[in-house]
Design a protein around this motif. Structure first.
Motif, PDB file in Angstrom:
ATOM      1  N   SER A  57      -5.109  -0.886  13.518  1.00  0.00           N
ATOM      2  CA  SER A  57      -5.641  -0.957  12.155  1.00  0.00           C
ATOM      3  C   SER A  57      -6.677   0.143  11.911  1.00  0.00           C
ATOM      4  CB  SER A  57      -6.260  -2.334  11.893  1.00  0.00           C
ATOM      5  OG  SER A  57      -5.261  -3.327  11.958  1.00  0.00           O
ATOM      6  N   GLN A  64      -5.095   6.788   5.873  1.00  0.00           N
ATOM      7  CA  GLN A  64      -4.743   6.305   4.537  1.00  0.00           C
ATOM      8  C   GLN A  64      -5.903   6.597   3.578  1.00  0.00           C
ATOM      9  OE1 GLN A  64      -2.195   2.466   4.531  1.00  0.00           O
ATOM     10  NE2 GLN A  64      -3.250   2.448   6.487  1.00  0.00           N
ATOM     11  N   GLU A  72       1.449  13.248   2.520  1.00  0.00           N
ATOM     12  CA  GLU A  72       2.632  12.378   2.565  1.00  0.00           C
ATOM     13  C   GLU A  72       3.705  12.871   1.590  1.00  0.00           C
ATOM     14  OE1 GLU A  72       1.314   8.383   2.060  1.00  0.00           O
ATOM     15  OE2 GLU A  72       2.922   7.517   3.253  1.00  0.00           O
ATOM     16  N   SER A 131      -8.298   3.281  -5.439  1.00  0.00           N
ATOM     17  CA  SER A 131      -7.139   2.417  -5.166  1.00  0.00           C
ATOM     18  C   SER A 131      -7.231   1.746  -3.804  1.00  0.00           C
ATOM     19  CB  SER A 131      -5.848   3.239  -5.212  1.00  0.00           C
ATOM     20  OG  SER A 131      -5.729   3.895  -6.448  1.00  0.00           O
ATOM     21  N   ALA A 134      -9.191  -1.996  -3.377  1.00  0.00           N
ATOM     22  CA  ALA A 134      -8.661  -3.288  -3.813  1.00  0.00           C
ATOM     23  C   ALA A 134      -7.652  -3.852  -2.810  1.00  0.00           C
ATOM     24  CB  ALA A 134      -7.994  -3.137  -5.163  1.00  0.00           C
ATOM     25  N   GLY A 135      -7.350  -5.143  -2.953  1.00  0.00           N
ATOM     26  CA  GLY A 135      -6.283  -5.784  -2.168  1.00  0.00           C
ATOM     27  C   GLY A 135      -6.598  -5.835  -0.687  1.00  0.00           C
ATOM     28  N   GLY A 136      -5.547  -5.770   0.107  1.00  0.00           N
ATOM     29  CA  GLY A 136      -5.707  -5.776   1.569  1.00  0.00           C
ATOM     30  C   GLY A 136      -5.299  -7.098   2.176  1.00  0.00           C
TER      31      GLY A 136
ATOM     32  N   HIS B  34       7.660   1.573   3.765  1.00  0.00           N
ATOM     33  CA  HIS B  34       6.341   1.822   4.355  1.00  0.00           C
ATOM     34  C   HIS B  34       5.555   2.981   3.739  1.00  0.00           C
ATOM     35  CE1 HIS B  34       6.571  -1.197   7.471  1.00  0.00           C
ATOM     36  NE2 HIS B  34       7.834  -0.852   7.658  1.00  0.00           N
ATOM     37  N   HIS B  35       6.161   3.736   2.855  1.00  0.00           N
ATOM     38  CA  HIS B  35       5.434   4.859   2.258  1.00  0.00           C
ATOM     39  C   HIS B  35       5.425   4.759   0.730  1.00  0.00           C
ATOM     40  CE1 HIS B  35       5.009   7.328   6.017  1.00  0.00           C
ATOM     41  NE2 HIS B  35       6.026   6.563   6.382  1.00  0.00           N
ATOM     42  N   LEU B  36       6.574   5.018   0.105  1.00  0.00           N
ATOM     43  CA  LEU B  36       6.587   5.186  -1.359  1.00  0.00           C
ATOM     44  C   LEU B  36       6.375   3.893  -2.143  1.00  0.00           C
ATOM     45  CD1 LEU B  36       9.491   7.804  -1.594  1.00  0.00           C
ATOM     46  CD2 LEU B  36       7.022   8.218  -1.720  1.00  0.00           C
ATOM     47  N   PHE B  37       7.027   2.806  -1.770  1.00  0.00           N
ATOM     48  CA  PHE B  37       6.927   1.569  -2.545  1.00  0.00           C
ATOM     49  C   PHE B  37       5.796   0.659  -2.067  1.00  0.00           C
ATOM     50  CE2 PHE B  37      11.170   2.824  -3.907  1.00  0.00           C
ATOM     51  CZ  PHE B  37      11.129   2.504  -5.253  1.00  0.00           C
ATOM     52  N   HIS B  38       4.960   1.169  -1.166  1.00  0.00           N
ATOM     53  CA  HIS B  38       3.791   0.383  -0.752  1.00  0.00           C
ATOM     54  C   HIS B  38       2.762   0.428  -1.884  1.00  0.00           C
ATOM     55  CE1 HIS B  38       0.566  -1.284   1.621  1.00  0.00           C
ATOM     56  NE2 HIS B  38      -0.191  -0.260   1.268  1.00  0.00           N
ATOM     57  N   ILE B  40      -0.537   0.279  -3.162  1.00  0.00           N
ATOM     58  CA  ILE B  40      -1.886   0.385  -2.578  1.00  0.00           C
ATOM     59  C   ILE B  40      -2.910  -0.460  -3.342  1.00  0.00           C
ATOM     60  CG2 ILE B  40      -2.518   2.508  -3.856  1.00  0.00           C
ATOM     61  CD1 ILE B  40      -3.383   1.898  -0.187  1.00  0.00           C
ATOM     62  N   THR B  41      -2.779  -0.528  -4.664  1.00  0.00           N
ATOM     63  CA  THR B  41      -3.784  -1.265  -5.447  1.00  0.00           C
ATOM     64  C   THR B  41      -3.642  -2.780  -5.274  1.00  0.00           C
ATOM     65  OG1 THR B  41      -2.345  -1.032  -7.350  1.00  0.00           O
ATOM     66  CG2 THR B  41      -4.174   0.505  -7.200  1.00  0.00           C
ATOM     67  N   ALA B  42      -2.426  -3.264  -5.035  1.00  0.00           N
ATOM     68  CA  ALA B  42      -2.211  -4.708  -4.880  1.00  0.00           C
ATOM     69  C   ALA B  42      -2.322  -5.152  -3.423  1.00  0.00           C
ATOM     70  CB  ALA B  42      -0.840  -5.085  -5.434  1.00  0.00           C
ATOM     71  N   GLU B  43      -1.822  -4.333  -2.506  1.00  0.00           N
ATOM     72  CA  GLU B  43      -1.724  -4.744  -1.098  1.00  0.00           C
ATOM     73  C   GLU B  43      -2.795  -4.137  -0.192  1.00  0.00           C
ATOM     74  OE1 GLU B  43       2.457  -4.329   0.272  1.00  0.00           O
ATOM     75  OE2 GLU B  43       2.875  -3.933  -1.827  1.00  0.00           O
ATOM     76  N   GLY B  44      -3.518  -3.126  -0.681  1.00  0.00           N
ATOM     77  CA  GLY B  44      -4.516  -2.466   0.150  1.00  0.00           C
ATOM     78  C   GLY B  44      -3.866  -1.595   1.217  1.00  0.00           C
ATOM     79  N   ILE B  45      -4.694  -1.102   2.144  1.00  0.00           N
ATOM     80  CA  ILE B  45      -4.133  -0.194   3.160  1.00  0.00           C
ATOM     81  C   ILE B  45      -3.288  -0.961   4.180  1.00  0.00           C
ATOM     82  CG2 ILE B  45      -5.978   1.510   2.891  1.00  0.00           C
ATOM     83  CD1 ILE B  45      -7.128   0.523   5.538  1.00  0.00           C
ATOM     84  N   ILE B  46      -2.339  -0.260   4.760  1.00  0.00           N
ATOM     85  CA  ILE B  46      -1.449  -0.858   5.770  1.00  0.00           C
ATOM     86  C   ILE B  46      -2.261  -1.081   7.050  1.00  0.00           C
ATOM     87  CG2 ILE B  46       0.591  -0.434   7.196  1.00  0.00           C
ATOM     88  CD1 ILE B  46       1.635   1.339   4.862  1.00  0.00           C
ATOM     89  N   ASN B  47      -2.174  -2.278   7.613  1.00  0.00           N
ATOM     90  CA  ASN B  47      -2.849  -2.545   8.890  1.00  0.00           C
ATOM     91  C   ASN B  47      -1.894  -3.282   9.836  1.00  0.00           C
ATOM     92  OD1 ASN B  47      -2.789  -5.237   8.120  1.00  0.00           O
ATOM     93  ND2 ASN B  47      -4.880  -5.184   7.297  1.00  0.00           N
ATOM     94  N   SER B  50      -0.176  -6.502   8.357  1.00  0.00           N
ATOM     95  CA  SER B  50       0.818  -6.284   7.295  1.00  0.00           C
ATOM     96  C   SER B  50       2.119  -5.724   7.872  1.00  0.00           C
ATOM     97  CB  SER B  50       0.265  -5.367   6.209  1.00  0.00           C
ATOM     98  OG  SER B  50      -0.008  -4.077   6.718  1.00  0.00           O
ATOM     99  N   VAL B  51       2.007  -4.828   8.878  1.00  0.00           N
ATOM    100  CA  VAL B  51       3.217  -4.276   9.508  1.00  0.00           C
ATOM    101  C   VAL B  51       3.929  -5.368  10.302  1.00  0.00           C
ATOM    102  CG1 VAL B  51       4.113  -2.547  11.142  1.00  0.00           C
ATOM    103  CG2 VAL B  51       2.209  -1.966   9.655  1.00  0.00           C
TER     104      VAL B  51
END
Lengths: 137, 120
Positions: A57, A64, A72, A131, A134-136, B34-38, B40-47, B50-51
């Protein structure tokens, strides 16, 4: 033949053959080398999962942000360019469509632009630092 | 005197195209999820969680990534080898570079598999 003269041959070849076939030959090779280097870096970043969930993480957090979001897009451009040209080569090889290779190039080029426009629209929210707050999970 | 022709080159050429077709499918799916349709504003960063949540949602993701990793490692290493082969290397350099690419490809596959096992 020395490596120096081989390099000169390569440069001369590019200068003497300014056509679609030679252009895509170099785009394919350079994007392929770039993607292979990225694959090694990507494997290194993700391999932190072997250490611990926290290490994974933390390292994912480092890659990111808006800067990496722009990189990217370049990655996606490399993938699409390599993929579309690779499929063009495969179609040409397997079906003997050598005479249609220029038409296939322009079809791939149009598809590339469409895919990149969609990719940039999808990626757009990641260009803003806010951006990421938010979320997470 | 006729030059000795190896079937290995034809096999490498053929496998490069077959693995390339499969990777077109693998990469479009992977990039989308894992890249384009992620979002970011709703789900936050990938950790990690989440993976893990994504990978354990279906057994097919496990099958998918266990196939994706060796195919992409093979395609990358075989592709760079084919660029090198264009320079008509000496027999010694050919054996040395082939060995290097096989080792790097197998190491990438092993690290990828270990990473996935920890995420499953």
């Amino acid at each position: 033949m020395t490596s120096d003269s081989k390099l000169k041959d390569v440069v001369n070849d590019i200068n003497l053959n300014k056509n679609i076939g030679n252009f895509t030959y170099w785009v394919h090779r350079l994007s392929g080398i770039g993607l292979a280097i990225y694959l090694i870096m990507h494997t290194y970043v993700l391999s932190s999962a072997i250490s611990s969930p926290e290490a994974f993480s933390a390292r994912m957090g480092q890659v990111q942000n808006p800067f990496f979001a722009v990189l990217e897009v370049l990655l996606v451009a490399g993938v699409f360019a390599h993929m579309l040209n690779g499929l063009r080569i495969t179609l040409t090889d397997f079906f003997g469509w050598t005479r249609a290779h220029k038409a296939l190039f322009w079809a791939a080029a149009v598809l590339f632009i469409i895919l990149m426009v969609i990719a940039i629209i999808l990626q757009w929210p990641k260009f803003s630092p806010g951006s990421y707050m938010a979320g997470g999970n | 005197m006729a030059e000795k022709v190896s079937n290995q080159s034809a096999l490498a050429w053929f496998l490069q195209r077959i693995s390339g077709i499969l990777l077109a499918f693998f990469l479009i799916t992977h990039l989308n999820v894992h890249h384009l349709f992620h979002n970011i504003t709703a789900e936050g960063i990938i950790n990690f969680h989440s993976v893990q949540e994504n990978l354990t949602s279906s057994v097919w993701w496990k099958v998918y990534y266990m196939l994706f990793v060796p195919f992409v490692a093979f395609h990358a290493m075989n592709g760079i080898w084919q660029i090198m082969a264009d320079f008509r290397l000496s027999p010694g350099a050919t054996i040395f570079l082939k060995a290097i690419f096989w080792v790097v490809g197998l190491v990438l596959t092993a690290i990828g598999a270990m990473t996935l096992i920890n995420l499953f």
